[in-house]
Scaffold this motif. Structure first.
Motif, PDB file in Angstrom:
ATOM      1  N   ARG A 158       0.840  -1.199   0.000  1.00 17.40           N
ATOM      2  CA  ARG A 158       0.000   0.000   0.000  1.00 17.40           C
ATOM      3  C   ARG A 158       0.874   1.247   0.000  1.00 17.40           C
ATOM      4  N   LYS A 159       0.413   2.262  -0.694  1.00 15.89           N
ATOM      5  CA  LYS A 159       1.182   3.498  -0.803  1.00 15.89           C
ATOM      6  C   LYS A 159       1.392   4.108   0.579  1.00 15.89           C
ATOM      7  N   GLY A 160       2.622   4.430   0.894  1.00 13.63           N
ATOM      8  CA  GLY A 160       2.953   5.024   2.194  1.00 13.63           C
ATOM      9  C   GLY A 160       3.290   4.025   3.266  1.00 13.63           C
ATOM     10  N   CYS A 161       3.183   2.734   2.972  1.00 16.98           N
ATOM     11  CA  CYS A 161       3.506   1.710   3.974  1.00 16.98           C
ATOM     12  C   CYS A 161       4.961   1.845   4.399  1.00 16.98           C
ATOM     13  N   ASP A 162       5.183   1.940   5.720  1.00 18.58           N
ATOM     14  CA  ASP A 162       6.538   2.151   6.222  1.00 18.58           C
ATOM     15  C   ASP A 162       7.468   1.037   5.720  1.00 18.58           C
ATOM     16  N   PRO A 163       8.557   1.411   5.045  1.00 21.54           N
ATOM     17  CA  PRO A 163       9.442   0.387   4.473  1.00 21.54           C
ATOM     18  C   PRO A 163      10.189  -0.419   5.524  1.00 21.54           C
ATOM     19  N   MET A 164      10.286   0.127   6.773  1.00 20.85           N
ATOM     20  CA  MET A 164      11.023  -0.574   7.814  1.00 20.85           C
ATOM     21  C   MET A 164      10.101  -1.404   8.705  1.00 20.85           C
ATOM     22  N   GLN A 165       8.929  -0.855   9.020  1.00 21.18           N
ATOM     23  CA  GLN A 165       8.039  -1.522   9.969  1.00 21.18           C
ATOM     24  C   GLN A 165       6.828  -2.167   9.319  1.00 21.18           C
ATOM     25  N   GLY A 166       6.685  -2.051   8.004  1.00 20.63           N
ATOM     26  CA  GLY A 166       5.560  -2.649   7.310  1.00 20.63           C
ATOM     27  C   GLY A 166       6.015  -3.550   6.176  1.00 20.63           C
ATOM     28  N   TYR A 167       5.167  -4.503   5.797  1.00 20.39           N
ATOM     29  CA  TYR A 167       5.454  -5.402   4.681  1.00 20.39           C
ATOM     30  C   TYR A 167       4.116  -5.891   4.130  1.00 20.39           C
ATOM     31  N   CYS A 168       4.184  -6.639   3.017  1.00 20.08           N
ATOM     32  CA  CYS A 168       2.948  -7.148   2.441  1.00 20.08           C
ATOM     33  C   CYS A 168       3.222  -8.476   1.735  1.00 20.08           C
TER      34      CYS A 168
ATOM     35  N   CYS B 165       1.873  -4.946   9.601  1.00 22.44           N
ATOM     36  CA  CYS B 165       2.821  -4.318  10.533  1.00 22.44           C
ATOM     37  C   CYS B 165       3.647  -5.364  11.267  1.00 22.44           C
ATOM     38  N   LYS B 166       4.887  -5.002  11.495  1.00 23.92           N
ATOM     39  CA  LYS B 166       5.757  -5.841  12.309  1.00 23.92           C
ATOM     40  C   LYS B 166       5.400  -5.653  13.783  1.00 23.92           C
ATOM     41  N   LEU B 167       5.878  -6.555  14.635  1.00 23.44           N
ATOM     42  CA  LEU B 167       5.566  -6.513  16.056  1.00 23.44           C
ATOM     43  C   LEU B 167       5.982  -5.173  16.662  1.00 23.44           C
ATOM     44  N   GLY B 168       5.054  -4.556  17.375  1.00 21.21           N
ATOM     45  CA  GLY B 168       5.348  -3.298  18.049  1.00 21.21           C
ATOM     46  C   GLY B 168       4.867  -2.074  17.308  1.00 21.21           C
ATOM     47  N   PHE B 169       4.254  -2.254  16.121  1.00 20.81           N
ATOM     48  CA  PHE B 169       3.790  -1.113  15.339  1.00 20.81           C
ATOM     49  C   PHE B 169       2.367  -1.376  14.848  1.00 20.81           C
ATOM     50  N   TYR B 170       1.664  -0.295  14.549  1.00 17.89           N
ATOM     51  CA  TYR B 170       0.290  -0.414  14.082  1.00 17.89           C
ATOM     52  C   TYR B 170      -0.057   0.799  13.224  1.00 17.89           C
ATOM     53  N   GLY B 171      -1.287   0.801  12.737  1.00 17.31           N
ATOM     54  CA  GLY B 171      -1.748   1.901  11.910  1.00 17.31           C
ATOM     55  C   GLY B 171      -1.866   1.493  10.449  1.00 17.31           C
ATOM     56  N   PRO B 172      -2.602   2.232   9.632  1.00 16.68           N
ATOM     57  CA  PRO B 172      -2.762   1.914   8.206  1.00 16.68           C
ATOM     58  C   PRO B 172      -1.433   1.837   7.462  1.00 16.68           C
ATOM     59  N   LYS B 173      -0.443   2.606   7.937  1.00 15.60           N
ATOM     60  CA  LYS B 173       0.858   2.629   7.281  1.00 15.60           C
ATOM     61  C   LYS B 173       1.962   2.037   8.166  1.00 15.60           C
ATOM     62  N   CYS B 174       1.558   1.451   9.286  1.00 19.57           N
ATOM     63  CA  CYS B 174       2.522   0.840  10.221  1.00 19.57           C
ATOM     64  C   CYS B 174       3.583   1.827  10.685  1.00 19.57           C
TER      65      CYS B 174
END
Length: 348
Positions: A60-70, A78-87
Motif C-alpha cells: 500500500r502506498k505510504g507503507c513504512d518500508p522498515m516496519q511494514g510489509y505485504c 505491521c511488524k511486532l510493536g507497530f500499528y496503523g494503516p501505514k505501520c
C-alpha cells in the motif's frame, strides 16, 4: 562441448544444437502467474507486482518500508510493536499511563510532570516535603495529617486550639497568659484580675478590661467556662471539623461533610466530571459526578435503557415490568436531621 542457440524469449520454443543434434526447448519462465507475455515475447509483470521474476508484491502506498510489509498487493502488514494503516505508529510499553513512545516500540516516555517506569508517579510541587507531603497530580502538594503549609514543612496545631501553637504535629502549646487543653482560657481568673487591678487601675467594669486588652479576653472573663474537646464558641455549640477538611462542614466534632460539588475524605476533590464531559450519558441519561475512587461518574438511564452510559436500547423481548425501572439507583444521602448540641455534654 560446443553449444549454440538464440536468446530465450517468454513463451517461445528455441532451437539448440549440441554435438550436431537439434534440440527443441521452451523458455523457462516463473510459475507464479504474476506476469504476461507481450507480442515481442518479453515478460511483463501484472499490476501490483514487481521484480525480475514478478514475485515481489507492491505494498500500500505510504507503507513504512522498515516496519511494514505485504504478501499481496495493496496491503500493509505491521511488524511486532507497530500499528496503523501505514505501520508508522509505535505501541508503547504495556501499562504506560501518562506517557507514550516516539519512534521505538514498547517504550514509555513520560509526559511533563510524570515519572516512573510506567509514568504513573506525579512530580509534586517544587519543595514539597518528601515524607510530610504527597500529590496525586503534577505540581500539587497535599499535606499528610498533622502537617501544613504550602510545602508541608510546618506542623498543624491540634484542631480547636484557640490561643496556642505547635512544635510538632497536632500539638497545642499555649501562648503566654492562656491555659487549658485547647489554650482557650486565661490563666488569671476574674477574682485575680480584680485583685491585681491590671491596667485599669481601680476595678470599674469588664468594659474597661476589654478596652485595655481584647475582645477575646473579655469573653473569657464574662463567660468563664470550658468547652468539651471538639466544641467551641460562646455557648460551645460549634464543632471542629476533621483535620484538613477543606470544603466541608461538621454537625459533630471531627466530621467532614462535603459541600455540594465536592467529594473525598477531606472534601478536596471537585465533582465536575459530568460538567467537563456533558456527552457522557446517552439517550437522555442523567450524569452524576462521583469521586475517582467510585468511577468518576454514574448514569441514571431512562426506562428501558441499560449500560454504563445508557447506550443499550430496549429490545422487543423486554417485558413492561423490566422497562419501567431505571437502570441506576439514586445516590444515598446522609440524614439532614438537626442534631441537638446537648448530645455532647458541655461544661459551663
Amino acid at each position: 562441448m560446443e553449444e549454440a542457440g538464440t536468446i530465450k524469449r517468454c513463451g517461445q520454443i528455441f532451437n539448440f544444437f549440441r554435438d550436431g543434434l537439434l534440440f527443441l526447448e521452451a523458455c523457462e519462465v516463473p510459475r507464479n502467474g504474476h506476469y504476461i507475455c507481450n507480442d515481442d515475447g518479453e515478460l511483463k509483470c501484472l499490476p501490483g507486482y514487481t521484480g525480475d521474476l514478478c514475485d515481489v508484491p507492491i505494498c500500500r502506498k505510504g507503507c513504512d518500508p522498515m516496519q511494514g510489509y505485504c504478501k499481496r498487493p495493496g496491503e500493509c502488514r505491521c511488524k511486532l510493536g507497530f500499528y496503523g494503516p501505514k505501520c508508522d505508529k509505535c505501541i508503547p510499553l504495556p501499562g504506560c499511563q501518562h506517557g507514550g513512545c516516539n519512534t521505538t516500540s514498547f517504550e514509555c516516555v513520560c509526559k511533563k510532570g510524570w515519572d516512573g517506569l510506567f509514568c504513573s508517579e506525579p512530580m509534586c510541587k517544587e519543595g514539597c516535603h518528601q515524607t510530610r507531603g504527597y500529590c496525586e497530580y503534577p505540581g500539587e502538594c497535599r499535606c499528610r495529617l498533622g502537617w501544613a503549609g504550602p510545602t508541608c514543612h510546618s506542623c498543624q496545631v491540634l484542631p480547636g486550639c484557640v490561643h496556642g501553637s505547635c512544635t510538632k504535629p497536632l500539638e497545642c502549646k499555649c501562648d503566654t497568659g492562656y491555659r487549658g487543653f485547647l489554650c482557650q482560657s486565661l490563666k488569671f481568673s476574674v477574682a485575680t484580675v480584680r485583685k491585681k487591678q491590671w491596667a485599669c487601675g481601680k476595678w470599674q467594669s469588664l468594659v474597661c478590661l476589654w478596652k485595655s486588652q481584647n475582645a477575646a479576653m473579655h469573653d473569657h472573663l464574662a463567660h468563664d467556662h470550658l468547652c468539651r474537646v471538639g466544641w467551641w464558641g460562646k455557648d460551645c455549640t460549634k464543632c471542629f471539623p476533621y483535620p484538613g477538611c477543606k470544603n466541608g462542614t461538621c454537625r459533630r466534632p471531627w466530621e467532614c461533610n462535603c459541600l455540594p460539588g465536592w467529594g473525598g475524605m477531606l472534601c478536596d476533590e471537585a465533582l465536575d466530571f459530568c460538567d467537563k464531559n456533558p456527552s457522557t450519558c446517552t439517550n437522555g441519561g442523567k450524569c452524576l459526578s462521583l469521586t475517582k475512587d467510585d468511577g468518576s461518574f454514574r448514569c441514571e438511564c431512562p426506562s428501558g435503557f441499560r449500560g454504563d452510559r445508557c447506550e443499550i436500547a430496549p429490545t422487543t423481548t423486554d417485558s413492561p415490568k423490566n422497562t419501567t425501572q431505571a437502570e441506576s439507583t439514586e445516590a444515598m444521602h446522609s440524614s439532614t436531621e438537626p442534631i441537638d448540641s446537648n448530645d455532647f455534654d458541655n461544661e459551663a
